[in-house]
Structures are given as C-alpha cells and as structure tokens.
Write a protein that holds these residues in place. Structure first.
Motif, PDB file in Angstrom:
ATOM      1  N   ARG A  60       0.846  -1.189   0.000  1.00 36.46           N
ATOM      2  CA  ARG A  60       0.000   0.000   0.000  1.00 36.46           C
ATOM      3  C   ARG A  60       0.885   1.244   0.000  1.00 36.46           C
ATOM      4  O   ARG A  60       1.687   1.454   0.904  1.00 36.46           O
ATOM      5  CB  ARG A  60      -0.899  -0.005   1.242  1.00 36.46           C
ATOM      6  CG  ARG A  60      -1.950   1.076   1.201  1.00 36.46           C
ATOM      7  CD  ARG A  60      -2.882   0.935   2.357  1.00 36.46           C
ATOM      8  NE  ARG A  60      -2.251   1.521   3.534  1.00 36.46           N
ATOM      9  CZ  ARG A  60      -2.864   1.681   4.690  1.00 36.46           C
ATOM     10  NH1 ARG A  60      -4.087   1.254   4.854  1.00 36.46           N
ATOM     11  NH2 ARG A  60      -2.234   2.225   5.703  1.00 36.46           N
ATOM     12  N   ARG A  61       0.758   2.050  -1.009  1.00 43.07           N
ATOM     13  CA  ARG A  61       1.552   3.287  -1.151  1.00 43.07           C
ATOM     14  C   ARG A  61       0.631   4.498  -1.075  1.00 43.07           C
ATOM     15  O   ARG A  61      -0.520   4.458  -1.516  1.00 43.07           O
ATOM     16  CB  ARG A  61       2.264   3.323  -2.500  1.00 43.07           C
ATOM     17  CG  ARG A  61       3.157   2.164  -2.758  1.00 43.07           C
ATOM     18  CD  ARG A  61       4.502   2.394  -2.193  1.00 43.07           C
ATOM     19  NE  ARG A  61       5.351   1.265  -2.602  1.00 43.07           N
ATOM     20  CZ  ARG A  61       6.439   0.947  -1.998  1.00 43.07           C
ATOM     21  NH1 ARG A  61       6.845   1.637  -0.988  1.00 43.07           N
ATOM     22  NH2 ARG A  61       7.145  -0.079  -2.392  1.00 43.07           N
ATOM     23  N   ASP A  62       1.142   5.583  -0.563  1.00 43.87           N
ATOM     24  CA  ASP A  62       0.384   6.833  -0.534  1.00 43.87           C
ATOM     25  C   ASP A  62       0.409   7.470  -1.922  1.00 43.87           C
ATOM     26  O   ASP A  62       1.416   7.416  -2.630  1.00 43.87           O
ATOM     27  CB  ASP A  62       0.988   7.814   0.464  1.00 43.87           C
ATOM     28  CG  ASP A  62       0.829   7.343   1.901  1.00 43.87           C
ATOM     29  OD1 ASP A  62      -0.127   6.588   2.166  1.00 43.87           O
ATOM     30  OD2 ASP A  62       1.665   7.726   2.741  1.00 43.87           O
ATOM     31  N   TRP A  70      -2.090  14.845  -0.130  1.00 44.13           N
ATOM     32  CA  TRP A  70      -2.351  13.418  -0.026  1.00 44.13           C
ATOM     33  C   TRP A  70      -3.739  13.123  -0.558  1.00 44.13           C
ATOM     34  O   TRP A  70      -4.707  13.790  -0.210  1.00 44.13           O
ATOM     35  CB  TRP A  70      -2.234  12.980   1.427  1.00 44.13           C
ATOM     36  CG  TRP A  70      -2.422  11.527   1.641  1.00 44.13           C
ATOM     37  CD1 TRP A  70      -1.513  10.544   1.405  1.00 44.13           C
ATOM     38  CD2 TRP A  70      -3.588  10.876   2.118  1.00 44.13           C
ATOM     39  NE1 TRP A  70      -2.036   9.326   1.726  1.00 44.13           N
ATOM     40  CE2 TRP A  70      -3.321   9.500   2.166  1.00 44.13           C
ATOM     41  CE3 TRP A  70      -4.841  11.309   2.519  1.00 44.13           C
ATOM     42  CZ2 TRP A  70      -4.243   8.563   2.590  1.00 44.13           C
ATOM     43  CZ3 TRP A  70      -5.759  10.373   2.946  1.00 44.13           C
ATOM     44  CH2 TRP A  70      -5.457   9.016   2.977  1.00 44.13           C
ATOM     45  N   HIS A  73      -4.657   5.982  -0.963  1.00 43.58           N
ATOM     46  CA  HIS A  73      -3.719   4.882  -1.081  1.00 43.58           C
ATOM     47  C   HIS A  73      -3.876   4.193  -2.424  1.00 43.58           C
ATOM     48  O   HIS A  73      -4.934   4.203  -3.031  1.00 43.58           O
ATOM     49  CB  HIS A  73      -3.950   3.844   0.023  1.00 43.58           C
ATOM     50  CG  HIS A  73      -3.767   4.389   1.390  1.00 43.58           C
ATOM     51  ND1 HIS A  73      -2.537   4.709   1.908  1.00 43.58           N
ATOM     52  CD2 HIS A  73      -4.662   4.677   2.365  1.00 43.58           C
ATOM     53  CE1 HIS A  73      -2.682   5.165   3.124  1.00 43.58           C
ATOM     54  NE2 HIS A  73      -3.971   5.161   3.430  1.00 43.58           N
ATOM     55  N   TRP A  75      -2.606   0.383  -4.307  1.00 47.22           N
ATOM     56  CA  TRP A  75      -1.966  -0.912  -4.131  1.00 47.22           C
ATOM     57  C   TRP A  75      -1.074  -1.190  -5.331  1.00 47.22           C
ATOM     58  O   TRP A  75      -1.527  -1.191  -6.458  1.00 47.22           O
ATOM     59  CB  TRP A  75      -3.014  -2.004  -3.971  1.00 47.22           C
ATOM     60  CG  TRP A  75      -3.742  -1.879  -2.682  1.00 47.22           C
ATOM     61  CD1 TRP A  75      -4.915  -1.240  -2.466  1.00 47.22           C
ATOM     62  CD2 TRP A  75      -3.314  -2.365  -1.416  1.00 47.22           C
ATOM     63  NE1 TRP A  75      -5.262  -1.302  -1.153  1.00 47.22           N
ATOM     64  CE2 TRP A  75      -4.296  -1.992  -0.470  1.00 47.22           C
ATOM     65  CE3 TRP A  75      -2.215  -3.078  -0.977  1.00 47.22           C
ATOM     66  CZ2 TRP A  75      -4.201  -2.320   0.865  1.00 47.22           C
ATOM     67  CZ3 TRP A  75      -2.127  -3.404   0.373  1.00 47.22           C
ATOM     68  CH2 TRP A  75      -3.100  -3.027   1.269  1.00 47.22           C
TER      69      TRP A  75
END
Length: 103
Positions: A60-62, A70, A73, A75
């Motif tokens: 999981r990356r921001d 932001w 998330h 994947w």
C-alpha cells in the motif's frame, strides 16, 4: 476499624501484588516468541512463487495529487525479484516432486 485488620489487609494486598508481578515475568521469559521467516521485502515464503521466486504480494503506497496533497492509497505489486529468506529443510536435501513438470 481496628489497626490490626488494616495492617493484615495491606500485607495481603502487597503479597498478592508481588506474586502477580513475579509470576508474570517468569511466564513471559519461559516462552519466547519464534521469529517469522521473512524475505528481505518483508513477506513470507508463501507469498513468493515457487518456480520463479518472484513476490506476488501487494504494498500500500500513498498517492498525491498534482499540488502535492495526499489523495489516498494505491496498491502496487511488490518489487522483490527473489526470495532470500530461510528455506524449508526438505527443499535443501531434495527438490519438490509435486506437481510434476510438463516437459
């Protein structure tokens, strides 16, 4: 209340507290937790393909928008190319027999 019963109650409370503290420490020291065999990417052997050794887990990356805020998330697949963790002992002495290779 009389002072003798207060002293007896305080002693019983102290003995119970100390015995609880000592028994918790001996129980925790007797059974250490076994470390999980992990690859360098942080995943187990079950998340790696047995033939190509590539990792098929997802991370999981921001994600950020164009302004740098932001936005949630995402994947993404793991970039691990080979499992480098400990091998099961049966694979060290004898290669896997099942499933049979289709040659």
């Amino acid at each position: 209340m009389e002072p003798v019963s207060l002293i007896v109650g305080a002693v019983l409370l102290g003995v119970g507290f100390l015995s609880g503290r000592l028994s918790r420490r001996t129980r925790a020291a007797a059974a250490p937790a076994l470390p999980a065999p992990l690859c360098g990417c942080g995943h187990t052997l079950s998340q790696h393909d047995t033939e190509t050794n590539t990792c098929y887990a997802e991370l999981r990356r921001d994600t950020f928008d164009k302004r740098g805020r932001w936005s949630g998330h995402q994947w993404v697949p793991c970039t691990c190319r080979q499992y480098v963790g400990p091998r099961p002992i049966d694979e060290v002495f004898m290669p896997r027999l099942l499933p049979p290779s289709t040659d």
